[in-house]
Design a protein around this motif. Sequence first.
Motif, PDB file in Angstrom:
ATOM      1  N   GLU A   7     -22.235  -8.040  -6.322  1.00  0.00           N
ATOM      2  CA  GLU A   7     -22.050  -6.840  -7.143  1.00  0.00           C
ATOM      3  C   GLU A   7     -21.305  -7.169  -8.431  1.00  0.00           C
ATOM      4  OE1 GLU A   7     -21.788  -3.508  -3.529  1.00  0.00           O
ATOM      5  OE2 GLU A   7     -19.979  -4.538  -4.253  1.00  0.00           O
ATOM      6  N   LEU A   8     -20.302  -8.038  -8.321  1.00  0.00           N
ATOM      7  CA  LEU A   8     -19.526  -8.401  -9.497  1.00  0.00           C
ATOM      8  C   LEU A   8     -20.383  -9.154 -10.520  1.00  0.00           C
ATOM      9  CD1 LEU A   8     -16.815  -8.419 -10.916  1.00  0.00           C
ATOM     10  CD2 LEU A   8     -16.220 -10.501  -9.654  1.00  0.00           C
ATOM     11  N   GLU A   9     -21.203 -10.064 -10.026  1.00  0.00           N
ATOM     12  CA  GLU A   9     -22.087 -10.815 -10.932  1.00  0.00           C
ATOM     13  C   GLU A   9     -23.045  -9.886 -11.651  1.00  0.00           C
ATOM     14  OE1 GLU A   9     -23.889 -13.693  -8.421  1.00  0.00           O
ATOM     15  OE2 GLU A   9     -22.095 -14.973  -8.297  1.00  0.00           O
ATOM     16  N   ALA A  10     -23.534  -8.886 -10.940  1.00  0.00           N
ATOM     17  CA  ALA A  10     -24.452  -7.917 -11.553  1.00  0.00           C
ATOM     18  C   ALA A  10     -23.743  -7.111 -12.642  1.00  0.00           C
ATOM     19  CB  ALA A  10     -25.024  -6.991 -10.490  1.00  0.00           C
ATOM     20  N   GLU A  11     -22.507  -6.722 -12.397  1.00  0.00           N
ATOM     21  CA  GLU A  11     -21.739  -5.968 -13.392  1.00  0.00           C
ATOM     22  C   GLU A  11     -21.483  -6.817 -14.632  1.00  0.00           C
ATOM     23  OE1 GLU A  11     -20.969  -2.912 -13.465  1.00  0.00           O
ATOM     24  OE2 GLU A  11     -21.093  -2.177 -11.409  1.00  0.00           O
ATOM     25  N   LEU A  12     -21.160  -8.091 -14.428  1.00  0.00           N
ATOM     26  CA  LEU A  12     -20.860  -8.981 -15.551  1.00  0.00           C
ATOM     27  C   LEU A  12     -22.094  -9.271 -16.400  1.00  0.00           C
ATOM     28  CD1 LEU A  12     -18.371 -11.423 -13.798  1.00  0.00           C
ATOM     29  CD2 LEU A  12     -17.835  -9.762 -15.594  1.00  0.00           C
ATOM     30  N   GLU A  13     -23.259  -9.213 -15.780  1.00  0.00           N
ATOM     31  CA  GLU A  13     -24.491  -9.403 -16.546  1.00  0.00           C
ATOM     32  C   GLU A  13     -24.682  -8.275 -17.558  1.00  0.00           C
ATOM     33  OE1 GLU A  13     -27.921  -9.882 -14.159  1.00  0.00           O
ATOM     34  OE2 GLU A  13     -27.293 -11.806 -13.301  1.00  0.00           O
ATOM     35  N   ASN A  14     -24.280  -7.070 -17.145  1.00  0.00           N
ATOM     36  CA  ASN A  14     -24.413  -5.907 -18.024  1.00  0.00           C
ATOM     37  C   ASN A  14     -23.245  -5.791 -19.001  1.00  0.00           C
ATOM     38  OD1 ASN A  14     -26.801  -5.071 -16.754  1.00  0.00           O
ATOM     39  ND2 ASN A  14     -25.628  -4.033 -15.134  1.00  0.00           N
ATOM     40  N   ASP A  15     -22.071  -6.278 -18.570  1.00  0.00           N
ATOM     41  CA  ASP A  15     -20.871  -6.164 -19.400  1.00  0.00           C
ATOM     42  C   ASP A  15     -20.008  -7.384 -19.139  1.00  0.00           C
ATOM     43  OD1 ASP A  15     -18.573  -5.543 -20.742  1.00  0.00           O
ATOM     44  OD2 ASP A  15     -18.111  -3.716 -19.618  1.00  0.00           O
ATOM     45  N   SER A  16     -19.980  -8.301 -20.081  1.00  0.00           N
ATOM     46  CA  SER A  16     -19.264  -9.567 -19.885  1.00  0.00           C
ATOM     47  C   SER A  16     -17.758  -9.385 -19.795  1.00  0.00           C
ATOM     48  CB  SER A  16     -19.583 -10.533 -21.032  1.00  0.00           C
ATOM     49  OG  SER A  16     -19.191  -9.973 -22.275  1.00  0.00           O
ATOM     50  N   GLU A  17     -17.243  -8.214 -20.225  1.00  0.00           N
ATOM     51  CA  GLU A  17     -15.804  -7.948 -20.164  1.00  0.00           C
ATOM     52  C   GLU A  17     -15.436  -7.041 -18.993  1.00  0.00           C
ATOM     53  OE1 GLU A  17     -14.582  -6.467 -23.928  1.00  0.00           O
ATOM     54  OE2 GLU A  17     -15.021  -8.331 -24.989  1.00  0.00           O
ATOM     55  N   TYR A  18     -16.368  -6.833 -18.095  1.00  0.00           N
ATOM     56  CA  TYR A  18     -16.115  -5.946 -16.955  1.00  0.00           C
ATOM     57  C   TYR A  18     -14.950  -6.458 -16.113  1.00  0.00           C
ATOM     58  CZ  TYR A  18     -16.688  -3.491 -12.533  1.00  0.00           C
ATOM     59  OH  TYR A  18     -16.458  -2.750 -11.400  1.00  0.00           O
ATOM     60  N   VAL A  19     -14.057  -5.554 -15.707  1.00  0.00           N
ATOM     61  CA  VAL A  19     -12.925  -5.878 -14.839  1.00  0.00           C
ATOM     62  C   VAL A  19     -12.997  -4.988 -13.608  1.00  0.00           C
ATOM     63  CG1 VAL A  19     -10.416  -5.957 -14.593  1.00  0.00           C
ATOM     64  CG2 VAL A  19     -11.472  -6.558 -16.789  1.00  0.00           C
ATOM     65  N   ASP A  20     -12.976  -5.604 -12.456  1.00  0.00           N
ATOM     66  CA  ASP A  20     -13.038  -4.860 -11.194  1.00  0.00           C
ATOM     67  C   ASP A  20     -11.650  -4.326 -10.866  1.00  0.00           C
ATOM     68  OD1 ASP A  20     -13.591  -3.780  -8.752  1.00  0.00           O
ATOM     69  OD2 ASP A  20     -13.980  -5.698  -7.732  1.00  0.00           O
ATOM     70  N   LEU A  21     -11.480  -3.007 -10.901  1.00  0.00           N
ATOM     71  CA  LEU A  21     -10.187  -2.380 -10.606  1.00  0.00           C
ATOM     72  C   LEU A  21     -10.090  -1.890  -9.169  1.00  0.00           C
ATOM     73  CD1 LEU A  21      -9.599  -0.233 -13.848  1.00  0.00           C
ATOM     74  CD2 LEU A  21      -8.890  -2.591 -13.377  1.00  0.00           C
ATOM     75  N   GLY A  22     -11.124  -2.058  -8.387  1.00  0.00           N
ATOM     76  CA  GLY A  22     -11.120  -1.553  -7.011  1.00  0.00           C
ATOM     77  C   GLY A  22      -9.981  -2.128  -6.185  1.00  0.00           C
ATOM     78  N   LEU A  23      -9.268  -1.255  -5.470  1.00  0.00           N
ATOM     79  CA  LEU A  23      -8.108  -1.672  -4.679  1.00  0.00           C
ATOM     80  C   LEU A  23      -8.365  -1.641  -3.176  1.00  0.00           C
ATOM     81  CD1 LEU A  23      -5.327   0.150  -6.734  1.00  0.00           C
ATOM     82  CD2 LEU A  23      -5.810  -2.297  -6.696  1.00  0.00           C
ATOM     83  N   ASN A  24      -9.470  -1.037  -2.766  1.00  0.00           N
ATOM     84  CA  ASN A  24      -9.820  -1.035  -1.339  1.00  0.00           C
ATOM     85  C   ASN A  24     -10.740  -2.216  -1.028  1.00  0.00           C
ATOM     86  OD1 ASN A  24      -8.597   1.204   0.175  1.00  0.00           O
ATOM     87  ND2 ASN A  24      -9.597   2.511  -1.363  1.00  0.00           N
ATOM     88  N   PRO A  25     -10.767  -2.678   0.228  1.00  0.00           N
ATOM     89  CA  PRO A  25     -11.599  -3.836   0.594  1.00  0.00           C
ATOM     90  C   PRO A  25     -13.072  -3.614   0.267  1.00  0.00           C
ATOM     91  CG  PRO A  25     -10.047  -3.332   2.349  1.00  0.00           C
ATOM     92  CD  PRO A  25      -9.950  -2.200   1.362  1.00  0.00           C
ATOM     93  N   SER A  26     -13.769  -4.688   0.022  1.00  0.00           N
ATOM     94  CA  SER A  26     -15.186  -4.619  -0.318  1.00  0.00           C
ATOM     95  C   SER A  26     -16.017  -4.151   0.878  1.00  0.00           C
ATOM     96  CB  SER A  26     -15.686  -5.985  -0.788  1.00  0.00           C
ATOM     97  OG  SER A  26     -15.617  -6.917   0.268  1.00  0.00           O
ATOM     98  N   SER A  27     -17.264  -3.831   0.617  1.00  0.00           N
ATOM     99  CA  SER A  27     -18.138  -3.262   1.645  1.00  0.00           C
ATOM    100  C   SER A  27     -18.495  -4.260   2.749  1.00  0.00           C
ATOM    101  CB  SER A  27     -19.424  -2.724   0.997  1.00  0.00           C
ATOM    102  OG  SER A  27     -20.081  -3.765   0.289  1.00  0.00           O
ATOM    103  N   ASN A  28     -18.270  -5.549   2.530  1.00  0.00           N
ATOM    104  CA  ASN A  28     -18.604  -6.522   3.578  1.00  0.00           C
ATOM    105  C   ASN A  28     -17.377  -7.064   4.315  1.00  0.00           C
ATOM    106  OD1 ASN A  28     -17.483  -8.154   1.660  1.00  0.00           O
ATOM    107  ND2 ASN A  28     -19.353  -9.320   1.203  1.00  0.00           N
ATOM    108  N   GLU A  29     -16.199  -6.486   4.056  1.00  0.00           N
ATOM    109  CA  GLU A  29     -14.999  -6.930   4.776  1.00  0.00           C
ATOM    110  C   GLU A  29     -14.932  -6.261   6.146  1.00  0.00           C
ATOM    111  OE1 GLU A  29     -10.138  -6.988   4.287  1.00  0.00           O
ATOM    112  OE2 GLU A  29     -11.430  -7.234   2.528  1.00  0.00           O
TER     113      GLU A  29
END
Length: 397
Positions: free
Chosen positions: A127-149
């Motif tokens: 998911e992060l790689e996909a976001e960075l493809e659209n926005d190279s300055e994207y910063v993940d601010l999510g504080l809860n565990p990811s969907s695969n944890e």
Amino acid sequence: MKRFYVLFVSLLCSISVLVGCTKPPTPSVQEGTTDEETLTTKWLSNETTTDYYRTILPYKSSPTRGLIYSSKYSKVSNRYDIDYFELALMRESQSYFDPENFYFQEGQYLTKETVKQMLSKKKTQTELEAELENDSEYVDLGLNPSSNEVININGIEVTSPVYLAYLLEQDYLIQEGDEALLNGVTIGLALNPYQSWQNELGYTQVVALDEETLISKGKEIAQEVIQILRNQEEFKSIPIMIGLYIVEEESAVTPGHMVAKTLVAAESEQIKDWKAVNEHYYLLPNENTFAIDANISNQYSEFKEIIKEYYPHYYGIIGVAHFIDNKLENLEITVNIDFYGLAEKISFHQLLSQLIKETFSPQYNINVVVRSSDEIYGVLLRPANSDEVELKIISWK
């Protein structure tokens, strides 16, 4: 620590709905239309709200106003937590931001969109790689565990747990001339122990994470929060208090409680230590209150029995005891009853006033709300170490 006795009185109407009433409605959110630029700043006194922060007019609502009610983003499902989470943060903030010097203001700097992002799940690598493809300055601010944890709670595997139920900003200002300057911020992290999982039949069930593990997770989240805030201009060089609060389940008739707090010095990006907060709300009678203070439990039982003896048609009494550092801070009692005439109402309130004096030890703060299912008749207040019981008449209709 200064006491919040007056503020607890202001929340009695919320507590009074615990018996025989429906869940309180979610307040509607009205957008402000006042042109604040045309209003003169007014610095309010706290003379009538002692032991509490002063405020400033025009009053500024937070840009995140109402978000805590959104089930999509917030996991604070107990209505009482919504009030008491905010109240607990104000109380604990007094340890660092002296009400003699600071004014309170709702959080102004974390936008609704930012808080939504912080409450969300971390991106997986894909998911992060996909976001960075659209926005190279994207910063993940999510504080809860990811969907695969996946975590294990008492032998049960829980996928994608949600630790952070909500995040709340409070601002503390100082006066310099005619200006109000931000000089301290409190960030409250509401932590959720109740994790959902699906059994072998596909039904959703809930399992509770132990408090020690949840606090540990909360402290990890707090460090991430500091890193996020220090990257924003408004938060770069001011002290930040972080408070950890554990929420109650939706059906609970008591709020959750604060468990820890810390102050991060101005410009620092590291949390160095934590101070435990020993706070609990107990529904009386309760074995925990007997262990902490048997007197208040016995006195409450006696209070109930005498009311039952003289007014057998009452239909509910609930007592909520608030303990801080194993000392009773406040006892809030709601008596639900129907009356059939004015004289009976007067007589009942006279009885309660006398019982409060005769039954409860003088060192306790006692607040009693008298109500029916649809209206409040009166509130009786007996501050600690006082011989006087004050009656605030709400309705003699």
